[in-house]
Design a protein around this motif. Structure first.
Motif, PDB file in Angstrom:
ATOM      1  N   ARG A 145      -7.279  -6.703   1.319  1.00 19.90           N
ATOM      2  CA  ARG A 145      -7.485  -5.164   1.018  1.00 19.90           C
ATOM      3  C   ARG A 145      -8.914  -5.149   0.406  1.00 19.90           C
ATOM      4  NH1 ARG A 145      -3.396  -0.767  -1.600  1.00 19.90           N
ATOM      5  NH2 ARG A 145      -4.824   0.942  -1.305  1.00 19.90           N
ATOM      6  N   GLU A 146      -9.597  -4.401   1.000  1.00 18.82           N
ATOM      7  CA  GLU A 146     -10.890  -3.936   0.274  1.00 18.82           C
ATOM      8  C   GLU A 146     -10.790  -2.296   0.269  1.00 18.82           C
ATOM      9  OE1 GLU A 146     -14.505  -3.688  -1.523  1.00 18.82           O
ATOM     10  OE2 GLU A 146     -13.163  -5.331  -1.406  1.00 18.82           O
ATOM     11  N   GLY A 147     -10.714  -1.804  -0.754  1.00 20.45           N
ATOM     12  CA  GLY A 147     -10.602  -0.419  -0.959  1.00 20.45           C
ATOM     13  C   GLY A 147      -9.373   0.057  -0.376  1.00 20.45           C
ATOM     14  N   ASN A 148      -9.422   1.168   0.706  1.00 23.25           N
ATOM     15  CA  ASN A 148      -8.414   1.514   1.242  1.00 23.25           C
ATOM     16  C   ASN A 148      -8.138   0.768   2.715  1.00 23.25           C
ATOM     17  OD1 ASN A 148      -7.676   3.370  -0.524  1.00 23.25           O
ATOM     18  ND2 ASN A 148      -9.180   4.846   0.022  1.00 23.25           N
ATOM     19  N   ASP A 149      -8.919  -0.335   2.889  1.00 20.93           N
ATOM     20  CA  ASP A 149      -8.766  -0.967   4.396  1.00 20.93           C
ATOM     21  C   ASP A 149      -8.332  -2.152   4.133  1.00 20.93           C
ATOM     22  OD1 ASP A 149     -10.026   1.651   5.640  1.00 20.93           O
ATOM     23  OD2 ASP A 149     -11.908   0.710   4.795  1.00 20.93           O
ATOM     24  N   PHE A 150      -7.887  -2.631   5.396  1.00 21.41           N
ATOM     25  CA  PHE A 150      -7.131  -4.261   5.431  1.00 21.41           C
ATOM     26  C   PHE A 150      -7.998  -4.745   6.306  1.00 21.41           C
ATOM     27  CE2 PHE A 150      -3.951  -1.563   3.705  1.00 21.41           C
ATOM     28  CZ  PHE A 150      -3.274  -2.425   2.554  1.00 21.41           C
ATOM     29  N   ASP A 189       0.859  -1.217   0.110  1.00 24.54           N
ATOM     30  CA  ASP A 189       0.075   0.039  -0.227  1.00 24.54           C
ATOM     31  C   ASP A 189       0.951   1.199   0.101  1.00 24.54           C
ATOM     32  OD1 ASP A 189      -2.331   1.734   0.137  1.00 24.54           O
ATOM     33  OD2 ASP A 189      -2.037   1.992   2.408  1.00 24.54           O
ATOM     34  N   ALA A 190       1.040   1.910  -1.030  1.00 24.07           N
ATOM     35  CA  ALA A 190       1.902   2.978  -1.218  1.00 24.07           C
ATOM     36  C   ALA A 190       3.254   2.662  -0.819  1.00 24.07           C
ATOM     37  CB  ALA A 190       1.139   4.216  -0.725  1.00 24.07           C
ATOM     38  N   ASP A 191       3.793   3.392   0.212  1.00 26.53           N
ATOM     39  CA  ASP A 191       5.248   3.142   0.791  1.00 26.53           C
ATOM     40  C   ASP A 191       5.081   2.397   1.802  1.00 26.53           C
ATOM     41  OD1 ASP A 191       6.188   5.130  -0.927  1.00 26.53           O
ATOM     42  OD2 ASP A 191       5.689   6.719   0.314  1.00 26.53           O
ATOM     43  N   TYR A 192       4.214   1.189   2.008  1.00 25.16           N
ATOM     44  CA  TYR A 192       4.049   0.348   3.282  1.00 25.16           C
ATOM     45  C   TYR A 192       4.013  -1.228   2.309  1.00 25.16           C
ATOM     46  CZ  TYR A 192       3.487   4.357   6.274  1.00 25.16           C
ATOM     47  OH  TYR A 192       3.699   5.485   6.797  1.00 25.16           O
ATOM     48  N   TYR A 193       4.451  -2.123   3.147  1.00 27.54           N
ATOM     49  CA  TYR A 193       4.098  -3.520   3.046  1.00 27.54           C
ATOM     50  C   TYR A 193       3.564  -4.112   4.390  1.00 27.54           C
ATOM     51  CZ  TYR A 193       7.728  -4.017  -0.881  1.00 27.54           C
ATOM     52  OH  TYR A 193       8.534  -3.865  -2.133  1.00 27.54           O
ATOM     53  N   ASN A 253     -10.572  -4.392  14.937  1.00 30.50           N
ATOM     54  CA  ASN A 253     -11.868  -4.025  15.465  1.00 30.50           C
ATOM     55  C   ASN A 253     -12.827  -4.966  14.695  1.00 30.50           C
ATOM     56  OD1 ASN A 253     -11.066  -1.891  17.279  1.00 30.50           O
ATOM     57  ND2 ASN A 253     -10.842  -0.385  15.894  1.00 30.50           N
ATOM     58  N   LYS A 254     -13.656  -5.311  15.474  1.00 26.11           N
ATOM     59  CA  LYS A 254     -14.805  -6.215  14.703  1.00 26.11           C
ATOM     60  C   LYS A 254     -15.390  -5.412  13.668  1.00 26.11           C
ATOM     61  CE  LYS A 254     -18.861  -9.031  16.074  1.00 26.11           C
ATOM     62  NZ  LYS A 254     -19.521  -9.574  17.257  1.00 26.11           N
ATOM     63  N   PHE A 255     -15.515  -6.057  12.499  1.00 25.36           N
ATOM     64  CA  PHE A 255     -16.291  -5.529  11.387  1.00 25.36           C
ATOM     65  C   PHE A 255     -17.673  -6.169  10.957  1.00 25.36           C
ATOM     66  CE2 PHE A 255     -16.674  -5.281   6.472  1.00 25.36           C
ATOM     67  CZ  PHE A 255     -17.042  -3.939   6.451  1.00 25.36           C
ATOM     68  N   SER A 256     -17.567  -7.467  11.087  1.00 23.43           N
ATOM     69  CA  SER A 256     -18.778  -8.289  10.668  1.00 23.43           C
ATOM     70  C   SER A 256     -18.874  -9.484  11.447  1.00 23.43           C
ATOM     71  CB  SER A 256     -18.856  -8.122   9.240  1.00 23.43           C
ATOM     72  OG  SER A 256     -20.112  -9.090   8.854  1.00 23.43           O
ATOM     73  N   GLN A 257     -19.857  -9.904  11.918  1.00 28.02           N
ATOM     74  CA  GLN A 257     -19.788 -11.236  12.297  1.00 28.02           C
ATOM     75  C   GLN A 257     -20.859 -12.076  11.470  1.00 28.02           C
ATOM     76  OE1 GLN A 257     -19.376 -12.528  15.725  1.00 28.02           O
ATOM     77  NE2 GLN A 257     -19.440 -14.431  14.630  1.00 28.02           N
ATOM     78  N   LEU A 258     -20.422 -13.073  11.134  1.00 25.06           N
ATOM     79  CA  LEU A 258     -21.142 -14.020  10.062  1.00 25.06           C
ATOM     80  C   LEU A 258     -21.987 -14.910  10.562  1.00 25.06           C
ATOM     81  CD1 LEU A 258     -18.140 -15.064   7.634  1.00 25.06           C
ATOM     82  CD2 LEU A 258     -19.345 -12.631   7.817  1.00 25.06           C
ATOM     83  N   ILE A 259     -23.229 -14.649  10.262  1.00 27.37           N
ATOM     84  CA  ILE A 259     -24.298 -15.954  10.714  1.00 27.37           C
ATOM     85  C   ILE A 259     -24.524 -16.816   9.716  1.00 27.37           C
ATOM     86  CG2 ILE A 259     -26.604 -15.744  11.904  1.00 27.37           C
ATOM     87  CD1 ILE A 259     -26.261 -12.918  12.477  1.00 27.37           C
ATOM     88  N   THR A 260     -24.070 -17.893   9.796  1.00 31.76           N
ATOM     89  CA  THR A 260     -24.156 -19.258   8.720  1.00 31.76           C
ATOM     90  C   THR A 260     -23.905 -20.363   9.661  1.00 31.76           C
ATOM     91  OG1 THR A 260     -23.422 -20.219   7.064  1.00 31.76           O
ATOM     92  CG2 THR A 260     -22.052 -18.706   8.174  1.00 31.76           C
ATOM     93  N   ASN A 261     -24.668 -21.467   9.228  1.00 34.82           N
ATOM     94  CA  ASN A 261     -24.248 -22.747   9.629  1.00 34.82           C
ATOM     95  C   ASN A 261     -22.910 -23.554   8.867  1.00 34.82           C
ATOM     96  OD1 ASN A 261     -26.252 -22.708  11.578  1.00 34.82           O
ATOM     97  ND2 ASN A 261     -27.864 -23.331  10.017  1.00 34.82           N
ATOM     98  N   GLU A 262     -22.589 -22.727   7.660  1.00 35.94           N
ATOM     99  CA  GLU A 262     -21.561 -23.587   7.020  1.00 35.94           C
ATOM    100  C   GLU A 262     -20.183 -23.192   7.684  1.00 35.94           C
ATOM    101  OE1 GLU A 262     -22.207 -25.199   4.569  1.00 35.94           O
ATOM    102  OE2 GLU A 262     -24.151 -24.680   3.718  1.00 35.94           O
ATOM    103  N   LYS A 264     -11.401  -5.578  11.030  1.00 31.97           N
ATOM    104  CA  LYS A 264     -10.474  -4.487  10.362  1.00 31.97           C
ATOM    105  C   LYS A 264      -9.052  -3.993  11.203  1.00 31.97           C
ATOM    106  CE  LYS A 264     -11.201   0.362   8.414  1.00 31.97           C
ATOM    107  NZ  LYS A 264     -12.359   1.258   8.340  1.00 31.97           N
ATOM    108  N   ILE A 265      -8.404  -4.002  10.478  1.00 37.13           N
ATOM    109  CA  ILE A 265      -7.030  -3.794  10.929  1.00 37.13           C
ATOM    110  C   ILE A 265      -6.622  -2.368  11.018  1.00 37.13           C
ATOM    111  CG2 ILE A 265      -4.609  -4.327  10.624  1.00 37.13           C
ATOM    112  CD1 ILE A 265      -5.357  -6.791   8.985  1.00 37.13           C
TER     113      ILE A 265
END
Length: 356
Positions: free
Chosen positions: A110-115, A64-68, A138-147, A127-128
């Motif tokens: 990476r999704e957009g500008n976020d990791f 990401d730009a000047d970062y790995y 930080n918690k971004f999304s809790q998946l609700i699935t039996n799979e 989210k990192i």
């Protein structure tokens, strides 16, 4: 594909389906679809030794730009951020059951500008964050699935899932966690006697790359030679081309009640990583077997480039193999990933002189 999942699969094992066009199986290897004219050797343009940053087991990297951003297969400091200009590294995030730790990390992306990173055990996407010299999640999304999802790929309107699923190869979930569509398992004569859950264990190590605008995706198998080109429309997976090459050399589980299929030592490793931009799809291909290369069978010397119609364009033969994921910077036209020689390093391949 996430390299820790690959290791897990080696130990663990080791739809919508509309308007689909499958390629007749005329060759065992995807390399045969590229003529000598479209095959080119390419040297490493830049490498970075990661041991001097105290990163000893790297599995994937995103620039990401000047970062790995480097993922590390350790119990401490799973995520490492290297400031290229300042030649400085920031470490963070440990493995564990604490509120700011990860139990079973996967799908670093990476999704957009976020990791983001996914915790398989918690079925949670995090989210990192980097604040000052510290890295946190930080918690971004809790998946609700039996799979039992082992990989997730974020989309503008939901996410794609790969895992130990009973009926599907790939699943599409909307933002409300509702299953809206799926992709059928690849079909081979020697896998028809496997149960669906056994097929799930066979194909859950596949790699997915999504077109930047979210309109298409490619899914390619790691334990066989299959590439699926799909549209992502109205929260549905619509496959429009499937390329089938070598079948997996497998047999049903040797342990009663297990879903782990048994692999032949001559089974070819297929696609271990993928990347894309709006014009091209880049697939990291092995073609090696455990008999020929042992534990190095997942180290890949080939990058196969296709357009989004599934047309083979260029076969790049890498000077040094890439292990784990594959990334592509469309602004600088550089492919990069992790290599081992024998220590872990970041390898870059400059594609500016490559004619597609």
């Amino acid at each position: 594909m996430n390299a820790k999942l690959k290791l897990f699969c080696s130990i663990f094992i080791t739809g919508l389906f509309v308007g689909c066009t499958s390629k007749a199986v005329t060759t065992d290897s995807p390399l045969d679809d590229f003529s000598d004219k479209n095959t080119e050797k390419i040297n490493v343009s830049k490498s970075l030794d990661l041991e001097r940053y105290e990163i000893y087991k790297p599995t994937s990297v995103i620039k990401d730009a000047d970062y790995y951003f480097v993922e590390n297969q350790t119990h401490e400091n799973l995520i490492n951020i290297i400031d290229i200009k300042k030649d400085k590294v920031f470490h963070g995030i440990n493995r564990g059951e604490g509120p700011h730790e990860l139990i079973s990390p996967s799908s670093f992306q990476r999704e957009g500008n976020d990791f983001f990173i996914y915790d398989i055990a918690r079925k949670t996407i995090y989210k990192i964050w980097k604040e000052g010299d510290s890295i946190s999640i930080n918690k971004f999304s809790q998946l609700i699935t039996n799979e039992r999802l082992f990989q997730v790929y974020l989309l503008p309107k939901g996410f794609l899932g790969l895992g130990l699923m009973n009926n599907f190869w790939v699943t599409y979930y909307d933002k409300n966690n509702a299953l809206t569509s799926s992709l059928d398992f690849p079909d081979f004569n020697n896998t028809r006697n496997l149960t669906n859950i056994e097929k799930g264990s066979l194909y859950m190590s596949s790699t997915i790359t999504i077109k930047p605008d979210g309109s298409k995706m490619v899914c390619a198998t790691q334990k066989a030679g299959v590439i699926s080109f799909c549209n992502l429309q109205s929260e549905k997976i619509i496959e429009y081309k499937r390329l089938k090459y070598h079948a997996p050399l497998v047999s049903p589980p040797r342990v009663a009640g297990s879903s782990s299929v048994a692999f032949d030592r001559n089974n070819k490793i297929g696609f271990c990583g993928s990347a894309s931009d709006n014009n091209y799809v880049f697939l990291l291909y092995s073609g090696r077997t455990f008999n020929s290369h042992g534990m190095s069978s997942h180290h890949c010397e080939h990058v196969l480039i296709y357009d989004w119609d599934g047309k083979p364009l260029k076969h790049l033969m890498l000077e040094k193999p890439i292990y784990g994921n594959l990334s592509y910077d469309s602004d600088t036209h550089i492919l990069y990933g992790i290599g081992y020689d024998p220590e872990g390093m970041i390898l870059e391949y400059d594609l500016n002189r490559i004619k597609l």
